[in-house]
Design an enzyme around this catalytic site. Sequence first.
Site, short mmCIF file in Angstrom:
data_model
loop_
_atom_site.label_atom_id
_atom_site.label_comp_id
_atom_site.label_asym_id
_atom_site.label_seq_id
_atom_site.Cartn_x
_atom_site.Cartn_y
_atom_site.Cartn_z
N ASP A 1 -15.36 6.05 16.81
CA ASP A 1 -15.83 5.18 15.74
C ASP A 1 -17.14 5.75 15.21
OD1 ASP A 1 -16.40 3.06 14.04
OD2 ASP A 1 -15.64 1.57 15.44
N ASP A 11 -17.04 3.85 9.81
CA ASP A 11 -17.62 2.56 9.48
C ASP A 11 -18.17 2.57 8.05
OD1 ASP A 11 -18.62 -0.06 10.51
OD2 ASP A 11 -20.58 0.84 10.09
N GLU A 60 -13.23 2.59 6.82
CA GLU A 60 -13.41 1.16 6.57
C GLU A 60 -13.95 1.00 5.15
OE1 GLU A 60 -15.69 -2.70 8.51
OE2 GLU A 60 -16.74 -0.79 8.39
N HIS A 116 -12.36 -6.30 16.14
CA HIS A 116 -13.51 -6.81 16.91
C HIS A 116 -14.37 -7.79 16.12
CE1 HIS A 116 -14.85 -3.42 14.53
NE2 HIS A 116 -16.09 -3.82 14.66
N ASP A 117 -14.16 -7.88 14.80
CA ASP A 117 -14.95 -8.78 13.96
C ASP A 117 -14.17 -10.03 13.52
OD1 ASP A 117 -17.32 -7.33 13.90
OD2 ASP A 117 -16.67 -6.10 12.21
#
Length: 543
Positions: free
Chosen positions: A102, A203, A245, A319-320
């Site tokens: 990531d 990200d 993302e 995860h969010d």
Amino acid sequence: MSKNNNEKWWKKAVVYQIYPKSFQDSDGDGIGDLQGIIKRLDYLETLGINAIWLSPVFKSPQADNGYDISDYRDIDPTFGSLDDMEELINEAKKHKIRIMMDLVLNHSSNEHRWFKEAKKSKDNPYHDYYIWRDGEEGMPPSDMKAVFGGSAWEYVPEIGQYYFHQFLPEQPDLNWENPKVRSAIYDMILWWMDKGVGGFRMDVIDQIAKEPDKRITINGPRLQEYFKELSKETFQKGDLITVGEAWGADTERAKLYSNPDGSEFSMVFQFEHIGLDQKEGGEKWDLAPLPFKKLKKIMAHWQNELYNCGWNSLFWDNHDLPRIVSRWGNDREYRVESAKMLAILLHGMQGTPYIYQGEELGMTNVQYDIEDYKDCEIINMYHERLEKGYSKDEIMKSIYAKGRDNARTPMQWDDTENAGFTTGTPWIKVNDNYDKINARSQVDDPDSIFSCYRKLVQLRKDYPVFVDGKFTLLLEDDENIFAYSRKNEEKTMIVVCNFFDKEIPMPLAKECGDMEVLISNYKDTSDMSVLRPYEARMYIRTE
């Protein structure tokens, strides 16, 4: 779509996201780690996944859960060492699993060596690695706000300048206009590729071409140029899966980012479906019922627009986000049925599916006292809304529904203490239902949610129609059913899902009458006239 492009390994692949802090603790400190992941590779091979997306494990002060990287070439001691990371990459390969790192390329930590040098003086060779503007203390260059609140400008009195940060002050934005920054990033990526990394998730990647003086933070004018250069200098030198993302992506941009010629990324994460259950113009905490027909329309739009000219990522959870079975399923009377329905619905579509840890078990949201939550977003919102006059019950209802800690409770491995996650005290409370919902009780049960996911992963490998079939939304105006077909030259597949908790007539009985049931979430599928609560059926026919 060329045959060659359809043979990209990641088109048949399923990716499993691990939030390392909550997956498996190996040393009893209550925090998951890399050795814990190594210990569970057999489980992941049984599930059949092809790649692990590993949420950030780089060295970090953890101001933002590791999305503030202080050393891109080292591992945070919380999770282990660089040796552990190399061991994980190599052990995963033995299980036919690749590791996706990531990457945070929009900003670094203010503890990064580059930034420590940058703020020493305007003449420092690293100064232009970041975005600086002259100014006087208390008078920032503009009134731009950071995503996490407050000004997007932070003053450094030693040099009389402000630096720009879209997120926390501890996350100064990198200056992508500086070719030295780009070169240093490419060298770092190639270094990880040499270590055998199989891909990268990037990200907030659509924010790297920002122009703060023009108030542009997303989709800047040089974005495509940067993406193409990044890909050419790094990703195209290996057989990688890459996903950006992109909160600002629409289908037209996604076609560019995921161009089949491989000039940018394999795919992007887009989030158009994710904000559907919040009030128009409100924040995510302002809850609204899911507009079901709009969900169908959005999912179909992405399926159709990217067909033959791009590639989708498919996900419900990360995860969010809250747990999908609690969000759009039914985590009480029909937890098993609705979890399987949501899986069948998603995995039949075109794109690369992502399974978030515990999703394959039907893990659910939690309802803690406010003192037991760890996420800064939850805690900040709680106090802000109390001050604004919201009732505690109203605030907690929002947290139960949308809080990020729903996804971050420890993985539920078995019914022993702490769900088999740790021998110590977990960094965050384990969900109370771990004695009923856990991996040990599901792996060998052919009717479990785990077995449903396992079968879906295998079907994608076995049937090319999952990869290249044309998507057509069926029953567009139906208030209860999400149905679609996928068709290539050899096969026709029809997926029919009752999205709600009541029995309804099956309107596609005639169309599916001569078709084979590939997978369903009820054992008996002989009655074609009705769909039971949350019933899902995937049919196939050879043309």
